[in-house]
Enzyme design. Structure first.
Site, PDB file in Angstrom:
ATOM      1  N   PHE A   1      -1.531  -0.099  36.214  1.00  0.00           N
ATOM      2  CA  PHE A   1      -1.856   0.218  37.598  1.00  0.00           C
ATOM      3  C   PHE A   1      -1.101   1.461  38.063  1.00  0.00           C
ATOM      4  CE2 PHE A   1      -1.111  -0.143  42.201  1.00  0.00           C
ATOM      5  CZ  PHE A   1      -2.425  -0.119  42.629  1.00  0.00           C
TER       6      PHE A   1
ATOM      7  N   ASP B   1      -9.296   2.035  49.499  1.00  0.00           N
ATOM      8  CA  ASP B   1      -9.806   2.586  48.243  1.00  0.00           C
ATOM      9  C   ASP B   1     -11.236   2.121  48.009  1.00  0.00           C
ATOM     10  OD1 ASP B   1      -7.384   3.895  47.421  1.00  0.00           O
ATOM     11  OD2 ASP B   1      -6.570   1.902  46.998  1.00  0.00           O
TER      12      ASP B   1
ATOM     13  N   SER C   1      10.103  -7.923  54.680  1.00  0.00           N
ATOM     14  CA  SER C   1       8.736  -8.344  54.977  1.00  0.00           C
ATOM     15  C   SER C   1       8.038  -8.567  53.638  1.00  0.00           C
ATOM     16  CB  SER C   1       8.002  -7.298  55.820  1.00  0.00           C
ATOM     17  OG  SER C   1       8.041  -6.014  55.210  1.00  0.00           O
TER      18      SER C   1
ATOM     19  N   HIS D   1       9.990  -3.993  52.058  1.00  0.00           N
ATOM     20  CA  HIS D   1       8.695  -4.664  52.050  1.00  0.00           C
ATOM     21  C   HIS D   1       8.387  -5.059  50.610  1.00  0.00           C
ATOM     22  CE1 HIS D   1       4.717  -5.612  53.682  1.00  0.00           C
ATOM     23  NE2 HIS D   1       4.175  -5.017  52.632  1.00  0.00           N
TER      24      HIS D   1
ATOM     25  N   HIS E   1      -0.018  10.739  47.210  1.00  0.00           N
ATOM     26  CA  HIS E   1      -1.247  10.024  46.907  1.00  0.00           C
ATOM     27  C   HIS E   1      -1.947  10.724  45.748  1.00  0.00           C
ATOM     28  CE1 HIS E   1      -5.301   8.355  47.380  1.00  0.00           C
ATOM     29  NE2 HIS E   1      -4.761   7.401  48.114  1.00  0.00           N
TER      30      HIS E   1
ATOM     31  N   GLU F   1       4.175  -9.020  51.454  1.00  0.00           N
ATOM     32  CA  GLU F   1       2.740  -8.769  51.433  1.00  0.00           C
ATOM     33  C   GLU F   1       2.031  -9.791  50.563  1.00  0.00           C
ATOM     34  OE1 GLU F   1       1.192  -4.701  51.404  1.00  0.00           O
ATOM     35  OE2 GLU F   1       0.153  -5.240  49.536  1.00  0.00           O
TER      36      GLU F   1
END
Length: 305
Positions: free
Chosen positions: A223, A113, A19, A273, A156, A21
């Site tokens: 990032f 976020d 898949s 993904h 996270h 994004e």
């Protein structure tokens, strides 16, 4: 882990699903690039494609327009990202109905976020859904949707520990999540240990690895530091000296991502993904190297959970 184990199986595309994004365009130039990317990747017959929200829900309307165009002008199955940042429950429910009325049956449910960025202090809307688990429940109340949620192999950045992080994932699953898509990672041992953790916690939905081909190592490293994702020293070393050589950088990036995916396939993973950054070439090259090619129907074959 210094490098991946590269598979040489000739039938590697069998049983593999992919898949992709995308993010919604912010200008005419970006819209042209996005649709060039969609056109390039469509023949690979991905299981679905997803369209993100910007931080703080800032691209909500552009996300809706992009999803509608994919739905009506391609044969792809789009998943709409949905967040609860800066929105009341009524506003989120209205967006769900808007997408459902368009014919959308897939969603990626995220807390989201703040507009100030990852890890800068999330505050729920006073009348809104508090987290991703509540978002999943809201979607499930409105329809029998396919619902993807986020997962974090390195936890996270705002979670105090793995137990808290995995408890949130379990709440999402209990509320009706279909699959989890991970934050990108570059060490497959970290992913494998994470899957073992969630299985021990009684979570059995697919944990789909998020793969980020490295279009720009400097941007990815910056990032990653904010997102709490580890960039191994060996990965930085492979790109050393290529700051002003984009062609070689792309060749190295495609090879590294293909090695990572091949290694995960050897470990029994069947779904992937790709975070495309609205650029087709690296994702397309990796898919080619794992046997997902135009006309192969590889993107629609059943995959291991």
């Amino acid at each position: 882990m210094s490098q991946y184990r590269f598979s040489r199986r000739p039938d590697i595309g069998e049983g593999i699903r992919v898949s992709f994004e995308f993010f919604p365009p912010k200008s005419d130039e970006m819209e042209t690039r996005l649709w060039d990317t969609v056109t390039r990747l469509q023949p690979l017959q991905p299981h679905f494609v997803s369209v993100t929200y910007g931080a703080g829900g800032s691209t909500r309307e552009r996300t809706a327009r992009t999803v509608a165009r994919i739905l009506h002008q391609t044969d792809l199955s789009p998943a709409a990202h949905l967040t609860c940042i800066d929105a009341s429950r009524d506003e989120v429910d209205a967006v769900i109905r808007q997408f459902a009325d368009l014919g959308v049956t897939r969603f990626v449910a995220l807390r989201g976020d703040p507009a100030t960025g990852v890890g800068t202090g999330y505050q729920p809307h006073p009348d809104g859904y508090a987290n991703g688990a509540e978002m999943v429940a809201a979607l499930r109340r409105q329809g029998d949707f396919d619902i993807s949620v986020s997962a974090y192999p390195e936890k996270h950045p705002e979670s105090p520990d793995f137990a808290t992080d995995i408890d949130m994932l379990k709440r999402k699953v209990d509320n009706g999540a279909t699959r989890a898509i991970t934050q990108f990672f570059f060490d497959n041992d970290i992913y494998e240990r994470y899957v073992e953790r969630v299985r021990r916690a009684g979570i059995y939905i697919p944990i789909v690895p998020g793969i980020l081909p490295v279009h720009n190592i400097v941007q990815v490293a910056n990032f990653s530091a904010r997102a709490g994702a580890h960039v191994p020293a060996w990965l930085r070393e492979r790109f050393a000296g290529l700051e002003n050589d984009p062609q070689t950088h792309a060749l190295v990036a495609a090879a590294i991502a293909a090695e990572q995916v091949h290694d995960l396939i050897e470990r029994g993973v069947g779904d992937f993904h790709f975070y495309t950054m609205n650029r087709a070439d690296l994702a397309y090259a990796v898919c080619h190297m794992i046997g997902i090619r135009p006309g192969s129907n590889g993107g629609e074959k059943s995959a291991a959970a």
